[in-house]
Enzyme design. Structure first.
Site, short mmCIF file in Angstrom:
data_model
loop_
_atom_site.label_atom_id
_atom_site.label_comp_id
_atom_site.label_asym_id
_atom_site.label_seq_id
_atom_site.Cartn_x
_atom_site.Cartn_y
_atom_site.Cartn_z
N PRO A 173 37.83 98.22 33.43
CA PRO A 173 39.23 98.38 33.86
C PRO A 173 40.01 97.07 33.73
O PRO A 173 39.46 96.04 33.33
CB PRO A 173 39.08 98.75 35.32
CG PRO A 173 37.92 97.93 35.78
CD PRO A 173 36.99 97.81 34.59
N TRP A 174 41.28 97.10 34.16
CA TRP A 174 42.15 95.94 34.00
C TRP A 174 42.21 95.04 35.21
O TRP A 174 42.77 93.96 35.16
CB TRP A 174 43.58 96.38 33.64
CG TRP A 174 44.16 97.44 34.52
CD1 TRP A 174 44.27 98.77 34.20
CD2 TRP A 174 44.68 97.32 35.85
NE1 TRP A 174 44.83 99.46 35.26
CE2 TRP A 174 45.08 98.59 36.28
CE3 TRP A 174 44.84 96.23 36.73
CZ2 TRP A 174 45.63 98.84 37.53
CZ3 TRP A 174 45.38 96.47 37.98
CH2 TRP A 174 45.77 97.76 38.38
N LYS A 198 33.93 98.36 25.74
CA LYS A 198 35.36 98.51 25.48
C LYS A 198 36.13 97.99 26.70
O LYS A 198 36.09 98.61 27.77
CB LYS A 198 35.74 99.98 25.26
CG LYS A 198 37.19 100.11 24.82
CD LYS A 198 37.75 101.50 25.04
CE LYS A 198 38.41 101.68 26.36
NZ LYS A 198 39.60 100.84 26.60
N PRO A 199 36.85 96.87 26.53
CA PRO A 199 37.67 96.41 27.66
C PRO A 199 38.91 97.29 27.78
O PRO A 199 39.27 98.02 26.85
CB PRO A 199 38.05 94.99 27.26
CG PRO A 199 37.92 94.93 25.77
CD PRO A 199 36.96 96.01 25.34
N SER A 200 39.59 97.19 28.92
CA SER A 200 40.86 97.90 29.08
C SER A 200 41.81 97.46 27.97
O SER A 200 41.89 96.26 27.65
CB SER A 200 41.47 97.59 30.45
OG SER A 200 42.82 97.99 30.45
N GLU A 201 42.55 98.40 27.42
CA GLU A 201 43.52 98.06 26.36
C GLU A 201 44.60 97.13 26.90
O GLU A 201 45.25 96.43 26.13
CB GLU A 201 44.14 99.35 25.79
CG GLU A 201 44.82 100.29 26.79
CD GLU A 201 43.85 101.21 27.53
OE1 GLU A 201 42.64 100.90 27.59
OE2 GLU A 201 44.31 102.23 28.07
N SER A 251 39.30 104.81 36.81
CA SER A 251 39.85 105.82 37.71
C SER A 251 38.97 107.08 37.73
O SER A 251 38.13 107.28 36.85
CB SER A 251 41.26 106.19 37.25
OG SER A 251 41.17 106.73 35.96
N GLU A 272 31.78 103.73 38.53
CA GLU A 272 32.38 103.00 39.65
C GLU A 272 33.86 103.35 39.61
O GLU A 272 34.60 102.83 38.77
CB GLU A 272 32.20 101.48 39.46
CG GLU A 272 30.76 101.02 39.42
CD GLU A 272 30.06 101.09 40.76
OE1 GLU A 272 30.72 101.40 41.77
OE2 GLU A 272 28.84 100.87 40.77
N CYS A 306 39.64 98.15 44.11
CA CYS A 306 39.12 99.44 44.55
C CYS A 306 38.59 99.39 45.98
O CYS A 306 38.47 100.43 46.62
CB CYS A 306 38.04 99.90 43.58
SG CYS A 306 36.88 98.59 43.24
N GLU A 404 45.17 106.76 46.19
CA GLU A 404 45.00 105.35 45.85
C GLU A 404 46.33 104.81 45.32
O GLU A 404 46.83 105.32 44.31
CB GLU A 404 43.90 105.24 44.79
CG GLU A 404 43.44 103.83 44.56
CD GLU A 404 42.35 103.74 43.48
OE1 GLU A 404 42.47 104.41 42.43
OE2 GLU A 404 41.39 102.98 43.70
P1 NAD Z 1 41.46 103.69 33.91
O1 NAD Z 1 40.51 104.78 34.31
O2 NAD Z 1 42.81 104.03 33.50
O3 NAD Z 1 40.84 102.83 32.74
C1 NAD Z 1 39.53 102.27 32.85
C2 NAD Z 1 38.93 102.22 31.47
O4 NAD Z 1 38.64 103.55 31.05
C3 NAD Z 1 39.86 101.62 30.41
O5 NAD Z 1 39.11 100.80 29.54
C4 NAD Z 1 40.38 102.86 29.70
O6 NAD Z 1 40.78 102.62 28.38
C5 NAD Z 1 39.18 103.77 29.76
N1 NAD Z 1 39.46 105.20 29.64
C6 NAD Z 1 40.56 105.86 30.06
N2 NAD Z 1 40.43 107.18 29.76
C7 NAD Z 1 39.24 107.34 29.16
C8 NAD Z 1 38.55 108.46 28.61
N3 NAD Z 1 39.07 109.68 28.65
N4 NAD Z 1 37.33 108.26 28.08
C9 NAD Z 1 36.78 107.04 28.06
N5 NAD Z 1 37.39 105.93 28.52
C10 NAD Z 1 38.61 106.08 29.09
O7 NAD Z 1 41.42 102.69 35.14
P2 NAD Z 1 42.26 101.34 35.27
O8 NAD Z 1 43.65 101.78 35.55
O9 NAD Z 1 41.97 100.42 34.16
O10 NAD Z 1 41.59 100.69 36.56
C11 NAD Z 1 41.97 101.03 37.84
C12 NAD Z 1 40.96 102.02 38.41
O11 NAD Z 1 39.66 101.46 38.38
C13 NAD Z 1 41.26 102.30 39.86
O12 NAD Z 1 41.11 103.67 40.14
C14 NAD Z 1 40.19 101.49 40.59
O13 NAD Z 1 39.89 101.95 41.86
C15 NAD Z 1 39.03 101.57 39.65
N6 NAD Z 1 38.11 100.46 39.87
C16 NAD Z 1 36.92 100.72 40.51
C17 NAD Z 1 36.02 99.69 40.77
C18 NAD Z 1 34.71 99.97 41.46
O14 NAD Z 1 33.87 99.07 41.53
N7 NAD Z 1 34.48 101.17 41.98
C19 NAD Z 1 36.32 98.40 40.36
C20 NAD Z 1 37.53 98.16 39.72
C21 NAD Z 1 38.41 99.21 39.48
#
Ligand code: NAD
Length: 502
Positions: A173-174, A198-201, A251, A272, A306, A404
């Site tokens: 995630p980011w 794959k890092p967050s875009e 998420s 996670e 989170c 959230e």
């Molecule tokens: P996000 O789910 O939008 O993105 C996370 C990653 O998943 C990105 O790299 C994104 O490109 C990828 N992704 C999105 N859709 C996908 C799909 N359909 N298939 C495969 N990959 C996909 O989350 P975010 O906005 O980057 O991060 C915030 C979220 O992360 C919050 O909900 C937060 O609570 C959670 N988070 C959880 C923890 C933990 O330890 N539990 C830690 C940090 C963040």
């Protein structure tokens, strides 16, 4: 409840409000088999934006399925050798990674700060924790054993082997781009696997920087990075037949999508996901310490965490005093761009869409008649800044206290009995973390045992250590980061039975 509205927040900015990291940016490309390569197909690049200045600071490739396939092929080939190394050899590589990050600390901090708008204290902590994660996993991997063997059938001796799972797909995630990558890379490599990440875009730069500084220093192909969108690169990682396990931090919606796709190839999944941590304050608690704890743990990384201490449940008899303390604590938070100085504590939201989401949640809370005891609005000018906010008089089940928000927003609800406190805290789709504030030694054990969360702190919140596991229950996912449990998650056990009868 009556509180005095403190003075308005302002955004602290440096005179020259730019963060020029152009000289230390990593190459824009995918990192496959130890080198940076362009994408297999030419796609429109993805702009990377500094959320404090709204400037585009870099652009990276929008990867495709073909890029993932090339990275997986490199990972499969590298894993054959890497999986046969000894724990000591792997530990040497992990310690080397830690040392290389430490030697490049300033560059990592600058890049992370420019890409996320995080204040100095947060990026320093991120890089320190990243280094410690690699050092911990280096040591931990050398302590791994499997269950002792034995003779469980006549003339047959059983041996239990612990093996790597193979190639692991990782999606990060980011909110903590480098640290969340480290939480995956370190145990995955320590357990003898290779990976495609794959890092967050939105925040690919620190992960690409890691690849750049490690290129040629660690075995080629054990760590591959493909940049791009979740729906293309993330999707291919989730479905690739040669990936044995996919680990996502993100998420709930992304987690569901990954798990659904992974099910088709019966891939292991490690998730996670989100959180909405309750902070349960009993009447005997040190109310000043509890308020100071929420100031830190509710607003660290601008609440984009989170485990953020975002949902206070306080006993009605002390609600007024606690809220007064909390408002006074939160009013002193300093908002600003990282370049404005070391006093800055609250940076921007990561992106304009996320900024708009947090603003909409605040407007809804206002429209529902909830009290903004402090903050409650976006801040004018460049950058995606939101005022540190405390919302009081929140009734049970209010949207702001169940969804959230992922911003600098803390809500305060009250309860009247121990049973109600536990029931209300557990009334959440999430189960990542919670805290309990009390000086009663009996409550300090009784309440955590009843709370349905993967981490429960007592008189603390958001304190992490590499030795102890991190991960959730319910909608927060499954699988554990950190600790020996993460090494278990990235290993498989094999039973070998030897017939030695005559
Ligand atoms: P996000 O789910 O939008 O993105 C996370 C990653 O998943 C990105 O790299 C994104 O490109 C990828 N992704 C999105 N859709 C996908 C799909 N359909 N298939 C495969 N990959 C996909 O989350 P975010 O906005 O980057 O991060 C915030 C979220 O992360 C919050 O909900 C937060 O609570 C959670 N988070 C959880 C923890 C933990 O330890 N539990 C830690 C940090 C963040």
């Amino acid at each position: 409840m009556t509180t005095t509205q403190p003075e308005a927040f302002t955004v602290h900015r440096a005179e020259n409000n730019t963060s020029d990291v152009s000289a230390i940016l990593p190459p824009a490309g995918h990192f496959i088999a130890g080198t940076f390569v362009p994408g297999a197909a030419s796609t429109a690049p993805i702009d990377v934006v500094n959320p404090a200045t709204e400037e585009v600071i870099a652009s990276v490739h929008a990867g495709t399925a073909a890029d993932v396939d090339a990275a997986v092929a490199a990972a499969v080939s590298a894993q054959r050798t890497w999986g046969n190394t000894t724990p000591k050899e792997r530990a040497d590589v992990l310690n080397l990674i830690a040392n290389i990050i430490e030697a490049n600390r300033a560059a990592f901090e600058a890049i992370e700060s420019a890409n996320t708008g995080k204040p100095a204290a947060v990026v320093e902590d991120d890089v320190t924790s990243t280094i410690d994660t690699f050092r911990f996993m280096a040591g931990a991997s050398r302590t791994l054993t499997s269950m002792a063997g034995g003779d469980y059938a006549t003339d047959h001796t059983s041996v239990i082997l612990r093996e790597p799972v193979g190639v692991v797909g990782v999606i990060t995630p980011w909110n903590y781009p480098l640290l969340m990558a480290a939480w995956k890379i370190a145990p995955i490599l320590a357990a003898g696997n290779s990976l495609v990440l794959k890092p967050s875009e939105q925040t690919p730069l620190s992960t690409l920087k890691l690849a750049e500084v490690l290129a040629g220093r660690i075995p080629n192909g054990i760590l591959n990075v493909v940049t791009g969108q979740g729906r293309t690169v993330g999707q291919r990682i989730s479905e690739h037949p040669d990936i044995a396990l996919v680990a996502l931090t993100g998420s709930v919606v992304s987690g569901q999508s990954v798990a659904e796709t992974a099910a088709r190839s019966v891939k292991r999944v490690h998730l996670e996901l989100g959180g909405k941590a309750p902070v349960v304050v009993f009447p005997d608690a040190d109310l000043r310490a509890a308020a100071a704890g929420v100031r830190n743990a509710g607003f660290w990384n601008a609440g984009q965490d989170c485990g953020a201490a975002c949902r206070v449940l306080v006993h009605e008899s002390v609600a007024e005093e606690f809220t007064r303390n909390l408002v006074s604590e939160v009013s002193t938070l300093v908002v600003g761009a990282p370049e404005a100085g070391d006093d800055v504590e609250i940076g921007p939201m990561i992106s304009r869409p996320h900024f708009e989401r947090v603003k909409a949640a605040l407007s809804e809370a206002r429209a529902a008649g909830l009290t903004m005891a402090v903050g409650g609005s976006a801040l004018d000018g460049t950058g995606y800044f939101i005022e540190p906010t405390v919302i009081t008089d929140v009734p049970a089940g209010a949207a702001i206290a169940t969804h959230e928000i992922f911003g600098p927003v803390v809500t305060v609800e009250t309860f009247s009995s121990e049973e109600e406190a536990v029931a209300r805290a557990n009334e959440s789709p999430y189960g990542l973390s919670a805290s309990v504030w009390t000086r009663d030694s009996s409550l300090s054990l009784r309440i955590p045992k009843q709370l349905d969360f993967g981490t429960v702190w007592v008189n603390a919140h958001l304190v992490l250590a590499c030795e102890v596991p991190w991960g959730g229950f319910k909608g927060s996912g499954y699988g554990r980061d950190l600790s020996l449990y993460a090494l278990d998650d990235y290993s498989r056990t094999k039973h070998v039975m030897i017939n030695h009868g005559a």
